[in-house]
Design a protein around this motif. Structure first.
Motif: not given
Ligand code: PLP
Length: 405
Positions: A83-85, A88, A109, A152, A156, A181, A183-184, A202, A204-205, A215
């Motif tokens: 996962s992203g977490m 991190i 986040y 980030e 977020n 991070d 992710t965005f 993450s 996941t996004k 992931g």
């Molecule tokens: N970083 C950002 C910017 C996120 O928006 C999120 C989840 O919403 C995460 C990290 C955490 O990722 P994950 O839900 O895959 O553990």
């Protein structure tokens, strides 16, 4: 940075399957045999290149995805996680121990915020949260114990933009690691090329893009990834947030279409942001000239991928935000759901969902208002048609006056 194109890096990867397949074979095993006991010993010692031992450490499928994401971010290597977490938290725990300190953006986040605020102190790691757009405040927060500057790229949920090149200069000056991070803004921004030491996603996004798995990934130097995976002291190896090989194979396939998706997400979000702003709705989108960090972001992006698919609007109150989201879902304009980067539009009210870990008074201080709706704009083919339907919902609920046609 101008001649670094992350989509080309992904395209140039050539992976053959075991039997000549066009996709790499999936390594469906948790453990691996050795023909000699000596090679097993050498592998444990980290001295047997190309040998696999146990899939919590690494697996062929995960290494394919590691390599692809490292190529995309322009780092030496990477380590995918469940996962992203799961990317991190080991990264921060690897860099910080008892008595160490983190300077972090305050608009991150909610899960990362909660980890730094509530969980990391149990290991003696303290965090100072700052407005990341105020470079003098960021630098002033650094102490002799600071090990990490965390942010980030686009935050977020408030879509604040971090000036990564300037933050990297501050981090280098104080000999601390800049962890970003991204992710965005995959493909749009390449933080490592701007000086970040470690880039996290993450998956996941956007990168996976089909909201069917969680992931994560940490992209960094070989040295740092080796540290994370060290069998005696590596936070990833010992905490065990390993991605499953079947999943990494499916994320890998989705990664191949990321460039097309990002262009469409950005195109659609830019269109809607312009329209909503013209309608008089308070709209936050980094592609709008009215965004406080528009110029910073413009100078930072790989322009062909645009300003991303995330935007927020403020409709004045939580009741109105909830009513609008429910109506938009009823009209099949998207889903009332958290997360982002999906092919359909997703919307949620961050104050009561993804950022609910942040106390109300801190939400108010950082401008996270009750009426805020966060949109992850989907891949709609005809965005004008979508806009017309959203506009009709807003009029029906009195968010827009009828004459604002
Ligand atoms: N970083 C950002 C910017 C996120 O928006 C999120 C989840 O919403 C995460 C990290 C955490 O990722 P994950 O839900 O895959 O553990």
């Amino acid at each position: 940075m101008n001649n670094f194109n992350p989509a080309d890096k992904i395209q140039d990867l050539q992976y053959f399957g075991e039997f000549g397949g066009v996709n790499p074979s999936i390594s469906d095993s948790s453990t691996y045999t050795f023909l000699s006991a000596k090679t097993m010993f050498d592998t444990f010692e980290g001295n047997a290149e190309g040998c696999y031992l146990y899939s919590r450490h690494s697996s062929p499928s995960n290494l394919y995805l590691d390599k692809a994401l490292a190529a995309m971010e322009g780092t030496e290597t990477a380590n995918v996680s469940a996962s992203g977490m799961g990317a991190i938290t080991p990264t921060i725990l690897q860099l910080c121990g008892q008595g160490d300190h983190v300077v972090s953006s305050r608009t991150i986040y909610g899960g990362t915020y909660a980890f730094l605020k509530n969980f990391a102190p149990r290991f003696g790691v303290a965090t100072t949260f700052v407005d990341i757009t105020k470079l003098d405040i960021v630098e002033a927060a650094i102490t002799p114990n600071t090990k990490v500057l965390y942010c980030e790229t686009v935050s977020n949920p408030l879509l604040e933009v971090a000036d990564i090149a300037s933050l990297a200069k501050i981090a280098k000056k104080h000999n601390i690691k800049l962890v970003v991070d991204n992710t965005f803004s995959p493909l749009s921004v390449s933080p490592a090329k701007l000086g970040a030491d470690i880039v996290i996603h993450s998956l996941t996004k956007y990168i996976n893009g089909s909201s069917d798995t969680v992931g994560g990934v940490t992209c960094a130097s070989q040295e740092f990834i080796n540290d994370l995976k060290n069998v005696n002291s590596g936070a990833s190896m010992l905490l065990g947030p390993t991605m499953d090989s079947l999943r990494s194979a499916s994320v890998m396939k989705n990664l191949r279409t990321l460039h097309i998706r990002m262009k469409q997400h950005s195109h659609n979000a830019m269109y809607l942001a312009n329209k909503f702003e013209a309608d008089g709705i308070k709209t936050v989108y980094p592609g709008l000239a009215s965004h406080p960090s528009h110029e910073v972001y413009k100078n930072m992006i790989n322009p062909e991928y645009g300003f991303g698919g995330m935007m927020t609007i403020d409709v004045g109150s939580l009741d109105k935000a909830n009513a609008l989201m429910e109506l938009m879902q009823e009209r099949n304009l998207g889903y009332l759901a958290v997360s982002l980067g999906f092919y359909k539009t997703l919307f949620s009210a961050p104050g009561t969902s993804t950022s609910s870990e942040i106390p109300l008074e801190e939400q108010a201080e950082m401008g996270l208002t009750d009426g805020l709706i966060r949109f992850s704009i989907g891949l709609d083919n005809d965005i004008e048609r979508t806009y017309q339907s959203m506009n009709a919902c807003m009029k029906e609920l009195g968010i827009l006056q009828l004459e604002n046609a």
